[in-house]
Design a protein around this motif. Structure first.
Motif: not given
Length: 610
Positions: A115-132, A195-205
């Protein structure tokens, strides 16, 4: 004094027709029409000055060269001029129209967001990062890793695959717990999915049954809850931080047990307690009142009971920002779509959304993509494909001989053995027959109460029963680690159910056997799907299936890369290989159900008027 006569007076007012200044009378209507004609001709006159004052035809619109040809004849000529469409192209266009009509509804949006036409454009961020050293890998190196593990990905800025649990930066107690469970290294879906889920990304598995999808969405949820608790401990009225929705009670119980195992391992390792709540029908919530009072971090639920708890205000989703739907396509098919929509309305902001299944047709994937934010699609094998670790055997058995032949099939492998039947009455009959023959067996179906269902599953998992007889309630997601043989007492009505059934064996890299009984009662459509599924998995196709004629064979022969890639792969609605969406039996059943519900609504409204 002379008088002027009448004739003299008349003579003074007599008009001569030959006089030059005579102006005839023009009626008002004609004068008005002439005025309008002049205005119209002025508006139609071209902008360049016209020097031929005497050419009155220039003021009139010029007719086109085809003005004498009827419009219907012109349209017919245009159609002839167009390149004629092949039967294959017309079939493809019809399929796309049907698929678009089926995917218009966005099941993952709440009514308020729509009803409010809500759209999110950016993924959620988390503190997890892959090793360097993982982040430093080139795109070619990452592509080589995915190719080696047979991982297909779609999306933008896909997180890198990681080949070991240690490099995923998991806590030591979790690593020890996984090793204790015999999970030494990640499976392909875990290599890319975690890694995709730990990064905060939406996913279809999408991955075949027994590939370890449960760990991909439970482990990141536990890590998210642990981080939230360590920052600021939860108090009464708070939580959950994330939840998992399951279509069946058995699958919810299994997911809850997996989460509890990891939470207990963390607590033994000196980390804060992570409280997990199981919310499903058939159990008393009083048993978990302590968790509910203190505030749960993780929620595992079935849609019906969760909706009831939300409406009563016993659970709130104010701080919830993680949602996973396990067996997502089955949940929609089982009629939970509206329940899911209602649950969405209780979220207060953006959430990370995950969808997992072994069978996810394009219909589900399409509306999922429209609702997720920058989704990552991780696919290990074709969606709906059978597990290649399962040896599939198909046997023609007459209806009256099936229950007797079942005893012979039980001798193929040592126990445990899982027997699937289509309806509750058959389950009860098989259960009673096997007990009379001295077989240690248990049974579950939707008609049994929760205590009986849980006892049957536990006895089978613990090895106290050699055979479990069940309907499809046990086919979705349940993990029976040691099972070696699955018997389909009858062929299911949908090929997706067949894939889920045989997926109860051959799990975690082990080999299993699946035996399926077919006869004249099996529909030809589902047998065609089975035929092509066996061919895809390079299994033996029995002569009774090989002799079936495929009405879509001509399209398979015609379909090539120059027209539409992948047209002959599967049905875009259910994933069946033996038909397409234009003659999909599952779609036809849904249409009949909708028509039946409409009729009952109209009948009910009519009856209420009296």
């Amino acid at each position: 004094m002379s008088k002027r006569t009448r004739d003299e007076d008349d003579a003074t007012v007599t008009f001569d027709a030959d006089v030059d200044d005579y102006v005839p009378y023009v009626p008002v209507r004609e004068r008005r029409a002439d005025k309008y004609r002049k205005i119209a001709s002025t508006l139609r006159r071209p902008t360049e000055p016209d020097h031929s004052d005497h050419d009155s035809d220039r003021d009139e619109p010029q007719a086109g060269p085809r003005s004498t040809v009827a419009l219907i004849d012109q349209a017919a000529e245009m159609r002839k001029a167009e390149k004629p469409k092949s039967e294959l192209q017309r079939e493809y266009e019809l399929e796309q129209e049907i698929l678009q009509a089926q995917t218009q509804k966005k099941a993952l949006f709440s009514a308020a967001e729509l009803a409010k036409d809500v759209h999110y454009t950016e993924s959620l961020t988390t503190s997890w990062r892959p090793p360097a050293h993982i982040r430093a890998m080139t795109e070619k190196q990452l592509a080589d890793v995915r190719k080696k593990w047979h991982i297909i990905t779609e999306g933008e800025d896909i997180p890198p695959p990681i080949k070991t649990f240690r490099e995923m930066r998991l806590p030591a107690p979790i690593l020890a717990h996984l090793k204790e469970k015999g999970i030494a290294k990640p499976t392909p879906i875990q290599v890319q999915g975690l890694p995709a889920v730990l990064s905060g990304r939406d996913m279809i598995g999408i991955a075949f049954t027994g590939s370890g999808k449960t760990l991909v969405f439970t482990l990141p949820l536990i890590m998210l809850a642990l981080e939230a608790e360590m920052r600021l401990p939860f108090v009464q009225g708070e939580g959950p931080i994330g939840m998992v929705l399951c279509p069946s009670r058995e699958l919810a119980r299994q997911t809850y047990d997996v989460a509890m195992g990891m939470c207990s391992a963390l607590e033994r390792g000196g980390y804060p307690q992570i409280r997990t709540l199981l919310c499903m029908g058939g159990i008393s919530m009083q048993e978990q009142s302590d968790v509910l009072r203190k505030g749960p971090h993780v929620l595992v639920a079935t849609p019906g009971r969760l909706q009831d708890m939300l409406e009563k205000g016993k659970i709130n989703l104010t701080s919830c920002k993680y949602l996973c739907m396990d067996e997502a396509d089955r949940m929609v098919d089982m009629g939970f779509e509206e329940d899911v929509r209602n649950i969405m309305a209780y979220f207060k902001g953006q959430r990370q959304t995950l969808l997992f299944s072994a069978t996810m047709p394009k219909k589900i994937q399409n509306f999922a993509r429209s609702a997720l934010v920058r989704p990552v699609v991780v696919n290990v094998g074709r969606a709906g494909a059978a597990n290649l670790d399962v040896i599939q055997e198909v046997e023609y058995v007459k209806q009256e001989a099936k229950i007797v032949y079942l005893l012979e099939c039980l001798q193929k492998t040592p126990p445990p053995v899982l027997v699937f039947a289509e309806n509750k009455n058959d389950v009860d009959d098989i259960h009673e027959y096997l007990l009379l023959k001295g077989v240690d067996c248990v049974a579950i179906h939707g008609g049994k109460d929760q205590a009986e269902r849980e006892y049957a599953v536990k006895a089978f998992k613990d090895g106290k029963a050699d055979v479990l007889v069940a309907t499809d309630v046990a086919s979705k997601g349940l993990d029976f680690a040691q099972i070696q043989h699955v018997i389909n007492y009858d062929m299911p009505k949908e090929i997706e159910d067949y894939v889920h059934r045989i997926g109860r064996t051959g799990r975690s890299g082990k080999t299993g056997v699946a035996t399926t009984f077919i006869n004249r009662n099996s529909s030809e459509q589902i047998l065609l799907d089975l035929k092509y599924l066996l061919k895809e998995a390079k299994q033996r196709v029995p002569p009774v299936l090989d002799a079936l004629e495929d009405p879509n064979e001509k399209f398979r022969m015609q379909a090539g890369g120059d027209i539409v890639d992948g047209l002959d792969v599967d049905c875009t609605f259910c994933g069946g290989l033996g038909h397409r969406i234009t003659n999909c039996p599952k779609l036809e059943v849904q249409r009949k159900q909708q028509m039946s519900s409409h009729r009952s609504m109209h009948a009910g409204s009519g009856a209420g008027e009296y």
